[in-house]
Design a protein around this motif. Structure first.
Motif, PDB file in Angstrom:
ATOM      1  N   GLN A 195      -7.647   7.926 -11.455  1.00  0.00           N
ATOM      2  CA  GLN A 195      -7.148   7.123 -10.361  1.00  0.00           C
ATOM      3  C   GLN A 195      -7.017   5.773 -10.326  1.00  0.00           C
ATOM      4  O   GLN A 195      -6.468   5.298  -9.289  1.00  0.00           O
ATOM      5  N   GLU A 236      -1.714   7.549  -2.011  1.00  0.00           N
ATOM      6  CA  GLU A 236      -0.939   8.275  -3.155  1.00  0.00           C
ATOM      7  C   GLU A 236      -1.689   9.428  -3.595  1.00  0.00           C
ATOM      8  O   GLU A 236      -1.223  10.428  -4.174  1.00  0.00           O
ATOM      9  N   LEU A 237      -3.363   9.245  -3.580  1.00  0.00           N
ATOM     10  CA  LEU A 237      -4.215  10.131  -3.992  1.00  0.00           C
ATOM     11  C   LEU A 237      -4.546  11.206  -2.837  1.00  0.00           C
ATOM     12  O   LEU A 237      -5.245  12.089  -3.333  1.00  0.00           O
ATOM     13  N   GLU A 290       0.759  -1.329   0.161  1.00  0.00           N
ATOM     14  CA  GLU A 290       0.007  -0.025   0.095  1.00  0.00           C
ATOM     15  C   GLU A 290       1.044   1.315  -0.105  1.00  0.00           C
ATOM     16  O   GLU A 290       0.412   2.228  -0.222  1.00  0.00           O
ATOM     17  N   GLY A 291       2.029   1.175   0.446  1.00  0.00           N
ATOM     18  CA  GLY A 291       2.951   2.555   0.617  1.00  0.00           C
ATOM     19  C   GLY A 291       2.552   3.303   1.570  1.00  0.00           C
ATOM     20  O   GLY A 291       2.697   4.434   1.825  1.00  0.00           O
ATOM     21  N   LYS A 340      -4.573   3.443  -5.411  1.00  0.00           N
ATOM     22  CA  LYS A 340      -3.653   3.655  -4.049  1.00  0.00           C
ATOM     23  C   LYS A 340      -4.249   5.126  -3.441  1.00  0.00           C
ATOM     24  O   LYS A 340      -3.672   5.939  -3.785  1.00  0.00           O
TER      25      LYS A 340
END
Length: 397
Positions: free
Chosen positions: A304, A198-199, A77-78, A195
């Motif tokens: 997205q 990230e958004l 997922e980061g 993600k």
């Protein structure tokens, strides 16, 4: 985590990230079925509880197998930190309630899974937390709903079951402008296709029961966010209310993650073929699939999401009678209210997942008596199309 591991592609992360090997050097992740842990001395126990000596204290707080699952989800997922919970709804409830108090306000998209709406509309207000539901497709609706005491925005995208898509970046920017936090339920997209962090989202939740396990075996949930929020807002709630994931289920989820890219790729390819097939059939009144150009929010999907989805929503002409006839005529696809499974699953939302909503609320969400939600599995697409063709003919008879 070393820099080279951060550069791994998702398929590699999901096989190797977060591995904690014992002195035996096992290939498969070890399953630590233990409630507690032993300390060599009383002083060591004191140091562990003070946080001076890192390690495990009690499996309700943390467990080596669960820790591996959390770290692997963070890599995918980061995210900086994660907590694994006993179910998806445990994750949703904890993420929403852990940082709120009486007098705070939630703004949520109205297109939510039935249990998620219950948490927002019914449970939170019992504790003095106000809630407003909006049509999440228009950012202006979010802006109008904001109050001085708004602390949380909550949404699904794509939504359950009608696959509406919300502009996550726009809602995140609004949340930032008022000091609120955006929580995104990312189940339908999977972490491979979208993600949210990230958004701009602040918290991501999953029902790991769905694609992450993906084989109908066990329940699980996970919350991912930044380390500070996890430690300051979620950790005490998590530790003292006890919604932790069992080590056995965490081990099952770890093995599910290894094949997640393979399964989601096949499921999505099947979904795209089935959606196109349904769109050409006269028995079908409407098809909603994020991978099609005619999706109502196709421009946001392109912005997205990295692909379509494993899910399709479609309406049959003839209402409930036709929908039930269709389901009952299926052979390969099975009737179940679950989703994200290796097997293709279908459900009638008006009488299952969204049964407890009022007729008016279902109509607002675009759920009719003829609406069906189809979760595509990894079967051969030709077999699925034959199954659907036969069922459509039965529904029209």
């Amino acid at each position: 985590m070393t820099n080279d591991k951060r550069d791994w592609k998702p398929a590699t992360q999901l096989v190797h990230s977060g591995v904690l090997r014992s002195e035996f050097g096992e290939t498969a992740e070890a399953m630590f079925l233990t409630q507690g842990y032993v300390y060599e001395t009383a002083e060591a126990a004191e140091a562990r509880f003070k946080g001076e000596n890192p390690g495990f204290i009690y499996s309700r707080y943390a467990n080596p197998t669960v820790d591996m699952f959390e770290k692997r989800m963070c890599a995918l997922e980061g995210a900086e930190e994660a907590r694994a919970l006993a179910s998806g709804m445990a994750a949703v409830t904890a993420a929403i309630l852990c940082s709120l108090k009486a007098g705070d306000h939630i703004v949520a998209a109205r297109a939510l899974f039935g249990s998620c709406r219950w948490v927002v509309e019914t449970l939170a207000p019992r504790y003095g937390i106000e809630a407003t539901l909006v049509d999440g497709r228009d950012i202006a609706n979010w802006e109008r709903a904001v109050r001085p005491n708004t602390k949380i925005f909550f949404l699904e995208s794509p939504t359950n079951p009608t696959l509406e898509v919300v502009d996550i970046a726009a809602v995140a920017a609004l949340a930032n402008s008022i000091g609120a936090r955006l929580i995104v339920d990312n189940v339908f997209a999977t972490p491979l296709m979208q993600k949210p962090l990230e958004l701009g989202a602040h918290v991501v939740v999953y029902s790991a029961t769905k694609h992450i396990d993906g084989q109908g075996r066990c329940l699980g949930g996970v919350i991912l966010s930044d380390k500070q929020w996890i430690e300051e807002s979620l950790q005490d709630y998590f530790r003292h209310t006890g919604p932790s994931l069992s080590p056995f289920n965490a081990w099952t989820m770890l093995k599910g993650l290894e094949t997640l890219p393979l399964r989601v790729r096949q499921q999505s390819e099947n979904a795209a073929r089935v959606a196109d097939f349904l769109a050409e059939r006269p028995e079908v009144a409407r098809v909603i699939y994020p991978g099609r150009a005619d999706h109502p929010q196709a421009d946001i999907v392109r912005k997205q999401m990295k692909g379509g989805s494993t899910m399709i929503c479609f309406d049959l002409k003839g209402g409930k009678k036709s929908a039930f006839a269709f389901e009952n005529a299926l052979d390969v696809i099975v009737i179940s209210n679950n989703l994200g499974d290796s097997k293709s699953l279908i459900t009638h939302p008006a009488t299952t997942t969204h049964k407890n909503l009022t007729d008016e609320a279902r109509a607002e969400l675009g759920i009719s008596d003829g609406t069906l939600r189809l979760s595509l599995g990894i079967e051969d697409a030709d077999d699925l199309l034959k199954d659907i063709d036969r069922a459509l003919k039965a529904a029209a008879a």
